[in-house]
Scaffold this motif. Structure first.
Motif, PDB file in Angstrom:
ATOM      1  N   GLN A  24      80.627  29.369  18.045  1.00 52.36           N
ATOM      2  CA  GLN A  24      79.867  28.343  17.329  1.00 52.36           C
ATOM      3  C   GLN A  24      80.406  28.158  15.912  1.00 52.36           C
ATOM      4  OE1 GLN A  24      77.653  26.183  18.527  1.00 52.36           O
ATOM      5  NE2 GLN A  24      77.679  25.231  16.506  1.00 52.36           N
ATOM      6  N   TYR A  25      80.707  29.260  15.250  1.00 55.29           N
ATOM      7  CA  TYR A  25      81.315  29.217  13.912  1.00 55.29           C
ATOM      8  C   TYR A  25      82.638  28.450  13.963  1.00 55.29           C
ATOM      9  CZ  TYR A  25      84.519  31.053  10.381  1.00 55.29           C
ATOM     10  OH  TYR A  25      85.483  31.174   9.412  1.00 55.29           O
ATOM     11  N   LYS A  27      83.619  26.178  16.124  1.00 56.19           N
ATOM     12  CA  LYS A  27      83.341  24.759  16.357  1.00 56.19           C
ATOM     13  C   LYS A  27      82.921  24.060  15.068  1.00 56.19           C
ATOM     14  CE  LYS A  27      82.116  25.109  21.236  1.00 56.19           C
ATOM     15  NZ  LYS A  27      81.036  24.977  22.243  1.00 56.19           N
ATOM     16  N   GLU A  28      82.115  24.720  14.258  1.00 55.41           N
ATOM     17  CA  GLU A  28      81.691  24.150  12.978  1.00 55.41           C
ATOM     18  C   GLU A  28      82.892  23.956  12.050  1.00 55.41           C
ATOM     19  OE1 GLU A  28      78.783  26.964  11.633  1.00 55.41           O
ATOM     20  OE2 GLU A  28      77.318  26.359  13.166  1.00 55.41           O
ATOM     21  N   GLN A  29      83.799  24.920  12.033  1.00 56.92           N
ATOM     22  CA  GLN A  29      84.973  24.819  11.162  1.00 56.92           C
ATOM     23  C   GLN A  29      85.933  23.734  11.639  1.00 56.92           C
ATOM     24  OE1 GLN A  29      84.816  26.200   8.221  1.00 56.92           O
ATOM     25  NE2 GLN A  29      82.864  27.013   8.962  1.00 56.92           N
ATOM     26  N   ALA A  31      84.927  20.989  13.169  1.00 53.43           N
ATOM     27  CA  ALA A  31      84.239  19.751  12.807  1.00 53.43           C
ATOM     28  C   ALA A  31      84.435  19.422  11.324  1.00 53.43           C
ATOM     29  CB  ALA A  31      82.749  19.855  13.139  1.00 53.43           C
ATOM     30  N   LEU A  32      84.530  20.451  10.493  1.00 54.81           N
ATOM     31  CA  LEU A  32      84.753  20.266   9.054  1.00 54.81           C
ATOM     32  C   LEU A  32      86.222  20.025   8.717  1.00 54.81           C
ATOM     33  CD1 LEU A  32      82.370  23.070   7.746  1.00 54.81           C
ATOM     34  CD2 LEU A  32      82.036  20.587   7.521  1.00 54.81           C
ATOM     35  N   ASP A  66      82.364  34.004   9.120  1.00 52.76           N
ATOM     36  CA  ASP A  66      82.583  34.298  10.541  1.00 52.76           C
ATOM     37  C   ASP A  66      81.715  35.485  10.953  1.00 52.76           C
ATOM     38  OD1 ASP A  66      83.557  34.959  13.085  1.00 52.76           O
ATOM     39  OD2 ASP A  66      85.650  34.959  12.462  1.00 52.76           O
TER      40      ASP A  66
END
Length: 96
Positions: A24-25, A27-29, A31-32, A66
């Motif tokens: 999940q972490y 995926k967020e990175q 997206a950013l 992370d």
């Protein structure tokens, strides 16, 4: 560009317990726009992340979020390099 090499320092069972949070972490990175590629090492002793973040200290702040880092599951080694040649498919990695 940075190559981040993660090396697990705990048994895989402990890594697996935190894997969903780590994904999940990641995926967020993505997206950013902070990460360009990532994956497991073979044999499974850790992982690799490619990042085009411009500032190493900012990258270190991102890596500190992370779950593998927060839970002290892996060591992180950061190598900075400047891509000067790529295949046609990876020209996006060249600095302009």
């Amino acid at each position: 560009m940075f190559i981040i090499s993660l090396t697990y320092k705990v048994p895989l069972e402990k890594v697996e317990a935190e894997l969903n949070n780590h994904v999940q972490y990641l995926k967020e990175q993505y997206a950013l726009g902070n990460f360009k590629a990532s994956g497991r090492k073979v044999p499974r002793t850790g992982g690799i992340i490619l990042s085009q973040m411009k500032d190493k200290s900012q990258l270190e702040e991102v890596l500190a979020m992370d779950p593998f880092h927060k839970n002290d599951l892996a060591d992180y080694s950061i190598t900075e390099f400047i891509p000067s040649m790529t295949s046609d498919e990876l020209t996006c990695l060249l600095e302009v």
